[in-house]
Design a protein around this motif. Structure first.
Motif, short mmCIF file in Angstrom:
data_model
loop_
_atom_site.label_atom_id
_atom_site.label_comp_id
_atom_site.label_asym_id
_atom_site.label_seq_id
_atom_site.Cartn_x
_atom_site.Cartn_y
_atom_site.Cartn_z
N GLU A 144 89.37 26.98 88.47
CA GLU A 144 88.40 27.70 89.30
C GLU A 144 87.68 26.73 90.24
O GLU A 144 87.22 25.67 89.82
CB GLU A 144 87.38 28.40 88.40
CG GLU A 144 86.36 29.23 89.15
CD GLU A 144 85.37 29.92 88.20
OE1 GLU A 144 84.33 30.36 88.70
OE2 GLU A 144 85.64 30.01 86.99
N ALA A 145 87.56 27.11 91.51
CA ALA A 145 86.80 26.30 92.46
C ALA A 145 85.32 26.41 92.10
O ALA A 145 84.80 27.51 91.98
CB ALA A 145 87.04 26.79 93.89
N CYS A 146 84.67 25.28 91.89
CA CYS A 146 83.27 25.36 91.45
C CYS A 146 82.38 24.33 92.13
O CYS A 146 81.18 24.30 91.89
CB CYS A 146 83.18 25.25 89.95
SG CYS A 146 83.80 23.71 89.30
N ALA A 147 82.94 23.47 92.98
CA ALA A 147 82.14 22.51 93.72
C ALA A 147 82.83 22.29 95.06
O ALA A 147 83.98 22.67 95.25
CB ALA A 147 82.02 21.20 92.95
N VAL A 148 82.10 21.68 96.00
CA VAL A 148 82.65 21.42 97.32
C VAL A 148 82.29 19.99 97.73
O VAL A 148 81.16 19.56 97.56
CB VAL A 148 82.10 22.41 98.38
CG1 VAL A 148 82.63 22.07 99.77
CG2 VAL A 148 82.44 23.84 98.01
N ALA A 149 83.28 19.29 98.27
CA ALA A 149 83.06 17.98 98.86
C ALA A 149 83.36 18.11 100.34
O ALA A 149 84.46 18.50 100.73
CB ALA A 149 83.99 16.94 98.23
N ALA A 203 86.22 20.20 104.62
CA ALA A 203 85.57 20.57 103.36
C ALA A 203 86.68 20.85 102.35
O ALA A 203 87.69 21.45 102.69
CB ALA A 203 84.69 21.79 103.52
N SER A 204 86.48 20.39 101.14
CA SER A 204 87.50 20.56 100.11
C SER A 204 86.87 21.10 98.85
O SER A 204 85.84 20.61 98.39
CB SER A 204 88.16 19.21 99.83
OG SER A 204 89.13 19.34 98.82
N ASP A 205 87.50 22.15 98.29
CA ASP A 205 87.02 22.66 97.01
C ASP A 205 87.35 21.66 95.91
O ASP A 205 88.37 20.98 95.95
CB ASP A 205 87.69 24.00 96.67
CG ASP A 205 87.13 25.15 97.50
OD1 ASP A 205 85.95 25.09 97.87
OD2 ASP A 205 87.89 26.10 97.75
N VAL A 206 86.46 21.61 94.94
CA VAL A 206 86.72 20.83 93.73
C VAL A 206 86.89 21.85 92.61
O VAL A 206 86.05 22.74 92.43
CB VAL A 206 85.54 19.88 93.42
CG1 VAL A 206 85.78 19.13 92.12
CG2 VAL A 206 85.35 18.90 94.58
N TYR A 207 88.01 21.75 91.92
CA TYR A 207 88.37 22.75 90.90
C TYR A 207 88.01 22.23 89.52
O TYR A 207 88.08 21.04 89.25
CB TYR A 207 89.87 23.04 90.96
CG TYR A 207 90.30 23.55 92.31
CD1 TYR A 207 90.16 24.90 92.64
CD2 TYR A 207 90.79 22.67 93.28
CE1 TYR A 207 90.53 25.36 93.90
CE2 TYR A 207 91.16 23.13 94.54
CZ TYR A 207 91.02 24.48 94.84
OH TYR A 207 91.38 24.93 96.08
N SER A 208 87.65 23.15 88.66
CA SER A 208 87.42 22.76 87.28
C SER A 208 88.77 22.54 86.61
O SER A 208 89.60 23.44 86.58
CB SER A 208 86.65 23.85 86.53
OG SER A 208 86.43 23.42 85.20
N PRO A 209 89.02 21.33 86.11
CA PRO A 209 90.33 21.05 85.52
C PRO A 209 90.55 21.77 84.20
O PRO A 209 91.68 21.98 83.79
CB PRO A 209 90.32 19.54 85.31
CG PRO A 209 88.91 19.11 85.44
CD PRO A 209 88.14 20.18 86.15
#
Length: 128
Positions: A55-60, A66-72
């Motif tokens: 799930e995408a839960c943060a953004v850098a 802009a890139s989503d950061v996913y929960s591994p």
């Protein structure tokens, strides 16, 4: 292998995960921050948020993209790194250390074993 490196795993989306008991620290890899360039904005998930694996839960966000950061892995957000919100450049200078994003209390710590180890991640990078 001994020490912390044995407990670090990676995803195909260029997140790293460091496991300590059932708490996983998550960040983006050095490769990911290099691809993004100079980071200018970080969005972190809310505390206590339940996240699903992938799930995408943060953004850098950088000057380029802009890139989503996913929960591994699936779990609950128990800590976020406010320091990188105030100073996103920490992620550029120390992506796999002080530049961590959030910590999860894992629903199932055994799922960590399914992530890529250092060798597997290095092999992935060679294909990019």
């Amino acid at each position: 292998m001994t020490g912390k490196s044995a407990d670090k795993r990676f995803t195909k989306d260029h997140e790293w995960v460091l496991l300590d008991g059932d708490i996983a620290t998550v960040g983006i890899t050095d490769y990911a921050q290099e691809q993004l360039g100079d980071l200018v904005h970080i969005e972190l998930p809310e505390l206590e948020r339940a996240v699903a694996e992938g799930e995408a839960c943060a953004v850098a966000e950088s000057v380029k993209a802009a890139s989503d950061v996913y929960s591994p892995l699936a779990g609950k957000v128990v800590e976020v790194n406010e320091t990188i919100v105030e100073d996103p450049s920490i992620v550029n200078s120390d992506a796999e250390g002080e530049g961590w994003f959030f910590r999860l209390e894992l629903d199932d710590p055994e799922t960590f074993e399914a992530l890529l180890d250092q060798d597997g991640y290095d092999e992935l990078l060679e294909t990019l």
